[in-house]
Design an enzyme around this catalytic site. Sequence first.
Site, mmCIF file in Angstrom:
data_model
loop_
_atom_site.group_PDB
_atom_site.id
_atom_site.type_symbol
_atom_site.label_atom_id
_atom_site.label_comp_id
_atom_site.label_asym_id
_atom_site.label_seq_id
_atom_site.Cartn_x
_atom_site.Cartn_y
_atom_site.Cartn_z
ATOM 1 N N GLY A 20 0.645 -1.149 -0.157
ATOM 2 C CA GLY A 20 -0.179 0.017 -0.101
ATOM 3 C C GLY A 20 0.757 1.143 0.072
ATOM 4 C CG MET A 95 -1.808 -8.679 -6.175
ATOM 5 S SD MET A 95 -0.959 -8.044 -7.741
ATOM 6 C CE MET A 95 -0.134 -9.730 -8.082
ATOM 7 C CG HIS A 114 1.822 -2.431 -15.442
ATOM 8 N ND1 HIS A 114 1.353 -3.574 -14.969
ATOM 9 C CD2 HIS A 114 2.807 -2.708 -16.293
ATOM 10 C CE1 HIS A 114 2.042 -4.563 -15.625
ATOM 11 N NE2 HIS A 114 3.068 -3.957 -16.348
ATOM 12 C CD GLU A 147 -14.852 -5.803 -22.142
ATOM 13 O OE1 GLU A 147 -14.399 -6.672 -22.982
ATOM 14 O OE2 GLU A 147 -15.937 -5.229 -22.177
ATOM 15 C CG ASP A 150 -1.463 -4.943 -17.110
ATOM 16 O OD1 ASP A 150 -2.318 -4.154 -16.266
ATOM 17 O OD2 ASP A 150 -0.731 -5.613 -16.706
ATOM 18 C CD GLU A 179 4.853 1.652 -9.110
ATOM 19 O OE1 GLU A 179 3.791 1.667 -8.452
ATOM 20 O OE2 GLU A 179 5.714 0.780 -9.529
HETATM 21 C C1 GRF Z 1 3.362 -1.386 -7.619
HETATM 22 O O1 GRF Z 1 4.617 -1.540 -8.131
HETATM 23 C C2 GRF Z 1 2.234 -1.031 -8.794
HETATM 24 O O2 GRF Z 1 2.664 -0.586 -9.837
HETATM 25 C C3 GRF Z 1 1.929 -2.567 -8.854
HETATM 26 O O3 GRF Z 1 2.067 -3.240 -7.624
HETATM 27 C C4 GRF Z 1 2.740 -2.674 -6.462
HETATM 28 C C5 GRF Z 1 2.196 -2.181 -5.400
HETATM 29 O O4 GRF Z 1 3.076 -1.749 -4.577
HETATM 30 N N1 GRF Z 1 0.791 -2.738 -9.540
HETATM 31 P P1 GRF Z 1 2.442 -0.772 -3.173
HETATM 32 O O5 GRF Z 1 1.243 -1.798 -2.554
HETATM 33 O O6 GRF Z 1 1.462 0.344 -3.586
HETATM 34 O O7 GRF Z 1 3.459 -0.481 -2.507
#
Ligand code: GRF
Length: 192
Positions: A20, A95, A114, A147, A150, A179
Amino acid sequence: MEKLTGLNRVKTAVFISGTGSNLKNLIKYSKIKKSPISINLIISNTNKARGLHYGDLFHIKKKILNFKNIKNAEKKLLTLLMTNKIELICLAGFMKVLSKGFIKRFNGKIINIHPSLLPKYKGLNTHNRAIQNRDKFSGCTVHYVTEKLDSGKIIMQRKVKITKKDTPTTLAKKVLKQEHRLYPEAILKIFN
Ligand code: GRF
C-alpha cells in the site's frame, strides 16, 4: 476549473492487495490544496494487505472482500461504491482481475498503475523481464482499465534507467519511487 474544497473533490476508492505504498502516497496527495481527489474508501481482497492499516491511520473507511466468488464480491463492491458515492477507482497493486461487466459499468472511471513502460511487459514479473531482455530503461505507467489486461489508454508514464548492477529488487525500488510521483501527476492530468 471549479475551486476545490473538501466537498467537491472527486470521491475516490483505492483498491490494494499488499504493502500500500501507492495508497499512502495517494492519501497524502489527496490532502494537499491542489488535489482534485479525496480518498473515501479502501478496498482489499485480503486481510493480509499491509496497506489496510492506512485506513485506521487516516480514518478512511476500509473493506475486505473475498474475491473467491467474484460475482458476490462485485455485488457487495457495487453497493459500497454507490453508498459512498465513489466517482473514481484507483487500482494500486490490486491483484484481482475485475469482471468485464464491472469494468463496463465504471467505464473510464478505473485507472491502474503498472510497473513497466506499457505496452511492454503486461502482467507480472515486469522488472525481471526487463532485466532479462537487457533493456536500457524501465518505468511505470498509469492507464485506464479496460477488459484487456494492462491494455487501456495510457495516461502518463515515467522512465528509469536500468544499470548493469540492477537486480529485480533494486529496479522495483527505483520504479516505485517514480510511481509515487507519477500517480498524482496522472490524476491531476485527468481532471485538468
Ligand atoms: C506497484 O509496483 C504497482 O505498480 C504494482 O504493484 C505494486 C504495488 O505496490 N501494480 P504498493 O502496494 O503500492 O506498495
